[in-house]
Scaffold this motif. Structure first.
Motif, PDB file in Angstrom:
ATOM      1  N   GLN A  62       0.870  -1.178   0.000  1.00  0.00           N
ATOM      2  CA  GLN A  62       0.000   0.000   0.000  1.00  0.00           C
ATOM      3  C   GLN A  62       0.908   1.228   0.000  1.00  0.00           C
ATOM      4  OE1 GLN A  62      -3.454  -0.163   0.022  1.00  0.00           O
ATOM      5  NE2 GLN A  62      -3.501   2.060  -0.224  1.00  0.00           N
ATOM      6  N   THR A  63       1.132   1.810  -1.192  1.00  0.00           N
ATOM      7  CA  THR A  63       2.064   2.937  -1.300  1.00  0.00           C
ATOM      8  C   THR A  63       1.418   4.260  -0.895  1.00  0.00           C
ATOM      9  OG1 THR A  63       1.528   3.132  -3.642  1.00  0.00           O
ATOM     10  CG2 THR A  63       3.490   1.871  -3.067  1.00  0.00           C
ATOM     11  N   ALA A 111       0.498   3.931   5.091  1.00  0.00           N
ATOM     12  CA  ALA A 111       1.077   3.171   3.977  1.00  0.00           C
ATOM     13  C   ALA A 111       1.821   1.996   4.603  1.00  0.00           C
ATOM     14  CB  ALA A 111       2.013   4.040   3.160  1.00  0.00           C
TER      15      ALA A 111
END
Length: 123
Positions: free
Chosen positions: A68-69, A117
């Motif tokens: 999850q950037t 993130a």
């Protein structure tokens, strides 16, 4: 060889002392009354042969990593395990973090407090 003593409580509060007197017999003492009751005590025998092999369980194994950037409060992850996977959630530094995880046979939804993130490992 001494006989082991066992104290029992019978419904109604009566107290019973049980002494194993000899194989096949048990001496039962009920308060002040002594009665000898003959019981067949199970003596372990030799182990029997193994039973038949059971059916195969559900498919196991498998691994999927979700990256999850963009920070988000909710991560939705599709998978093809065919079962709800075990999920480990980590921040960008690799520290495991607490999250609410809901999963089924095809989807995992991870809900976090602040937008975060990181990575999720599914097994």
């Amino acid at each position: 060889m001494s006989s082991p003593d066992v104290d029992l409580t019978i419904a109604g509060g009566s107290s019973v002392d049980v002494t194993i007197a000899e194989p096949g017999g048990v001496e039962v003492v009920v308060q002040e009354l002594t009665t000898v009751v003959e019981l067949d005590l199970a003596v372990p025998g030799i182990q029997g042969p193994p039973g038949e092999r059971g059916p195969a369980g559900p498919g196991g194994g498998g691994y999927q990593e979700h990256v999850q950037t963009a920070p988000a409060r909710e991560w939705t992850i599709s998978h093809d395990f065919g079962r709800p996977p075990a999920v480990t959630v980590m921040d960008v530094d690799g520290n495991e973090i607490d999250a609410a995880v809901h999963s089924d046979e095809q989807t995992v939804i991870i809900t976090l407090g602040p937008a975060t993130a990181g990575r999720a490992h599914l097994t």
